[in-house]
Design a protein around this motif. Structure first.
Motif, PDB file in Angstrom:
ATOM      1  N   ARG A 187      24.080  17.275  -5.115  1.00 51.66           N
ATOM      2  CA  ARG A 187      25.494  17.110  -4.785  1.00 51.66           C
ATOM      3  C   ARG A 187      25.633  15.911  -3.836  1.00 51.66           C
ATOM      4  O   ARG A 187      24.907  15.807  -2.851  1.00 51.66           O
TER       5      ARG A 187
ATOM      6  N   GLY B  68      14.370  19.521  -0.723  1.00 55.69           N
ATOM      7  CA  GLY B  68      13.695  20.652  -0.073  1.00 55.69           C
ATOM      8  C   GLY B  68      14.410  21.965  -0.319  1.00 55.69           C
ATOM      9  O   GLY B  68      13.789  22.969  -0.712  1.00 55.69           O
ATOM     10  N   THR B  69      15.725  21.981  -0.105  1.00 57.83           N
ATOM     11  CA  THR B  69      16.467  23.221  -0.367  1.00 57.83           C
ATOM     12  C   THR B  69      16.443  23.535  -1.865  1.00 57.83           C
ATOM     13  O   THR B  69      16.432  24.705  -2.265  1.00 57.83           O
TER      14      THR B  69
ATOM     15  N   ASN C   3      12.606  11.448  -0.539  1.00 57.35           N
ATOM     16  CA  ASN C   3      14.013  11.764  -0.232  1.00 57.35           C
ATOM     17  C   ASN C   3      14.231  11.094   1.120  1.00 57.35           C
ATOM     18  O   ASN C   3      13.597  11.456   2.101  1.00 57.35           O
TER      19      ASN C   3
HETATM   20  N1  LIG Z   1      22.688  17.151  -1.331  1.00 51.70           N
HETATM   21  C1  LIG Z   1      22.551  18.367  -0.580  1.00 51.70           C
HETATM   22  C2  LIG Z   1      22.119  18.119   0.848  1.00 51.70           C
HETATM   23  C3  LIG Z   1      20.750  17.482   0.974  1.00 51.70           C
HETATM   24  C4  LIG Z   1      19.599  18.344   0.434  1.00 51.70           C
HETATM   25  C5  LIG Z   1      18.272  17.715   0.700  1.00 51.70           C
HETATM   26  N2  LIG Z   1      17.968  16.481   0.138  1.00 51.70           N
HETATM   27  C6  LIG Z   1      17.112  18.688   0.829  1.00 51.70           C
HETATM   28  O1  LIG Z   1      15.968  18.204   0.957  1.00 51.70           O
HETATM   29  O2  LIG Z   1      17.335  19.886   0.889  1.00 51.70           O
HETATM   30  C7  LIG Z   1      23.885  19.134  -0.564  1.00 51.70           C
HETATM   31  O3  LIG Z   1      24.936  18.516  -0.766  1.00 51.70           O
HETATM   32  O4  LIG Z   1      23.861  20.341  -0.339  1.00 51.70           O
END
Ligand SMILES: N[C@@H](CCC[C@H](N)C(=O)O)C(=O)O
Length: 278
Positions: free
Chosen positions: A213, A222-223, A13
């Motif tokens: 998103r 990660g989230t 990522n």
């Molecule tokens: N696309 C996510 C934000 C990024 C999340 C990320 N790649 C991670 O590692 O958590 C959003 O729009 O919330």
């Protein structure tokens, strides 16, 4: 004006990271889209901006822009890269770094083995906080979601940013490319949503792909990994400590249960440094 940046990645990522403490960085949606463009720009899934602190008892403020230019609340792989960046750039000499985000404060820990461990804070399940348009929260935080002619069962929660988690039999053949965008733009998620496809291998191991998103499918989220483990635990399917295998590599996620923070451990890697004209 020339801006210095560092290209970084956490399990593939990838990020363009700017020091907004020692240089002025005017980041808007159009410039973020150009930076993220893999042909006309540098190329990345997200742009990360390190800024002076805004919240009490934090050392920095952390801003995140998706490849589509949208500014978002949280990014887990980015948080680990943020920790490595502020240390490598000499912005801090601490091993434990409190950081403010649009979603509140998180704490980053640089481990002796080079891994980064992050206290991502407690997940939220209240539909209004996700945000998700259902009247009432259910006992296991799962909900029916109508997509075209199907009714899916999703787990819905916020890790600071919104997540919908589906359980699939086989992550390899899961329809991430087709279903991911439909879930992302579902009208019940007024700020769109990240869509995770989780295959449960056992109580301590899952495989996961995430349609993010504003970025599409990434090699790791990660989230998304935190959200999948939290949702799996709320459904009674996972233990406290879970290994999450993503296309780009592995994270360890730990969560005791509601009210407790989610812990994420994984790598953060510098790729190269450069300058770009703004
Ligand atoms: N696309 C996510 C934000 C990024 C999340 C990320 N790649 C991670 O590692 O958590 C959003 O729009 O919330």
């Amino acid at each position: 004006m020339r801006l210095r940046f560092t290209k970084m990645q956490g399990l593939g990522n990838d990020f363009v990271v700017f020091d907004g403490v020692r240089q002025r960085v005017d980041l808007d949606a159009g410039f973020a889209r150009l930076l993220a463009d893999r042909r006309f720009g540098i190329g990345c899934d997200q742009i990360l901006l390190v800024e002076p602190p805004r919240l009490p008892e934090t050392d920095f403020h952390y801003r995140i822009f998706n490849a589509d230019g949208s500014e978002v609340e949280q990014c887990g792989n980015g948080a680990r890269c943020f920790a490595r960046f502020v240390r490598d750039q000499g912005l801090t000499d601490k091993d434990e770094i409190p950081v403010g985000t649009a979603a509140g404060a998180i704490r980053l820990y640089l481990e002796p083995d080079g891994q980064v461990r992050v206290d991502m804070g407690a997940p939220a399940f209240t539909p209004a906080r996700i945000p998700f348009s259902v009247e009432t929260e259910t006992a296991d935080a799962t909900y029916p979601l109508e997509i075209e002619d199907r009714t899916l069962t999703i787990g819905a929660l916020s890790m600071g940013n919104p997540h919908a988690v589906l359980i699939v039999d086989d992550v390899e053949s899961a329809p991430v490319a087709t279903l991911g965008p439909l879930i992302e733009h579902h009208p019940d998620f007024p700020r769109r949503v990240n869509a995770g496809f989780m295959q449960i291998l056992g109580p301590n191991a899952i495989r996961l792909r995430v349609h993010e998103r504003g970025a599409g499918e990434t090699l790791a989220c990660g989230t998304g990994a935190c959200a999948a483990v939290v949702s799996g635990r709320r459904r009674g399917r996972l233990d406290e400590r879970v290994r999450v295998a993503l296309p780009g590599g592995e994270l360890v996620i730990e969560w005791r249960g509601p009210g407790h923070p989610v812990w994420m451990t994984g790598p953060a890697v510098n790729v190269f440094e450069g300058e770009i004209e703004r």
